[in-house]
Design an enzyme around this catalytic site. Structure first.
Site, PDB file in Angstrom:
ATOM      1  CG  HIS A  74      -2.833  -0.428  -7.207  1.00 19.85           C
ATOM      2  ND1 HIS A  74      -3.485   0.147  -6.242  1.00 19.85           N
ATOM      3  CD2 HIS A  74      -2.410  -1.936  -6.854  1.00 19.85           C
ATOM      4  CE1 HIS A  74      -3.805  -0.687  -4.882  1.00 19.85           C
ATOM      5  NE2 HIS A  74      -3.304  -1.669  -5.443  1.00 19.85           N
ATOM      6  NE  ARG A 111      -3.905  -1.298  -0.182  1.00 14.07           N
ATOM      7  CZ  ARG A 111      -4.402  -3.168  -0.716  1.00 14.07           C
ATOM      8  NH1 ARG A 111      -2.924  -2.979  -1.715  1.00 14.07           N
ATOM      9  NH2 ARG A 111      -5.986  -3.078  -0.830  1.00 14.07           N
TER      10      ARG A 111
END
Length: 306
Positions: A269, A221
């Site tokens: 991502h 993250r």
């Protein structure tokens, strides 16, 4: 009963159609179109609007749309409501492939050669000899990455929150164990869950314990990394480079220094994207389990946040 899809920032029409086909007896509805909040018993969530949770007075279960649950504010959900996550073997395989690819890319100087090509420079160099990869977080994804790296000749160490044993991997835990591992490795791969203990873990203090030739690969993250500290370390040659797949703000703002930094490789991502077929099968299975009064699969431990 309503299965509410509370996922923001993406088109959910295909997802809803697949879930409705798998659950013909359940009404599957997008959060923004819901008018009967009292009928909602199951929520599929990813960055759901904060105002939504207090309206769901009959909520019985929540599922994350991904492998992590950091996109869900657990404080808004009653303690008796189970929270589950997605477990997808394809995710582990994709993540292992991504990590191996980027470790090799740094070892083989590919970023350096891309820049030399743009500059019209012909200057060959030997690949880096360093072979030791350290993994932060040794769950399913960490183990899959370790297995792939070992199969390609790398030495692997791993650090986790609790003690773990692996005959092929040097495992560490506790702060002392983390410090011990950091000083030995050549590549640092972050696969930690995001919680109050791990947010900002890759900061000036941690980076200072790494060797100056170490490369960071963050596929967990964005909030694990203090961006200013990473940029300072790269500019001051405290780190050799970084590959980043996740960011504190996504999409990454166009003005962010990562876009133009010559020591940063980043991807949008995409290291391990959930397969919609696998995801919808898991979600529909848990909805059926809820209806039948059975325990839900892949429940998280709220005290750990994963």
């Amino acid at each position: 009963m309503i299965l509410l899809v509370a996922i923001t920032g993406r088109d959910c029409s295909q997802l809803i159609a697949k879930l409705q086909a798998l659950l013909p007896e359940v009404k599957v509805q997008l959060w923004s179109e819901c008018t009967d909040y009292e009928a909602v018993e199951f929520v599929l969530a990813w960055n759901a609007p904060a105002y939504l949770w207090p309206k769901l007075v009959n909520l019985k279960a929540v599922s994350s749309f991904g492998a992590g649950v950091d996109s869900i504010d657990l404080t808004k959900i009653a303690e008796h409501v189970p929270v589950v996550r997605i477990v997808d073997d394809n995710l582990a395989n994709d993540m292992a492939e991504y990590v191996l690819t980027h470790v090799l890319a740094h070892k083989l100087r590919l970023k350096e050669y891309y820049l030399k090509q743009s500059a019209g420079s012909w200057k060959p160099k030997r690949a880096y000899s360093q072979q030791h990869v350290g993994i932060l977080g040794y769950g399913e994804l960490g183990k899959a990455c370790a297995k792939r790296l070992l199969a390609n000749g790398f030495k692997v160490s791993a650090w986790s929150n609790s003690e773990k044993h692996d005959s092929e991997v040097d495992t560490y835990y506790t702060q002392h164990g983390l410090d011990d591992m950091l000083g030995q490795i050549d590549y640092l791969v972050c696969l930690l869950p995001l919680n109050q203990h791990t947010q900002g873990i890759i900061n000036k203090s941690l980076i200072s314990k790494l060797q100056s030739h170490t490369v960071l690969i963050n596929v967990a993250r964005g909030k694990h990394v203090v961006d200013e500290d990473l940029l300072e370390a790269l500019d001051n040659e405290q780190l050799r480079g970084a590959t980043l797949d996740v960011f504190s703000e996504e999409p990454l703002p166009k003005t962010h220094p990562y876009w133009s930094h010559d020591k940063v490789t980043f991807t949008p991502h995409c290291a391990a994207l959930s397969d919609i077929e696998s995801v919808t099968l898991q979600i529909s299975d848990n909805v059926k389990r809820l209806i039948e009064g059975k325990n839900l699969m892949n429940q998280i431990d709220r005290t750990k946040g994963y």
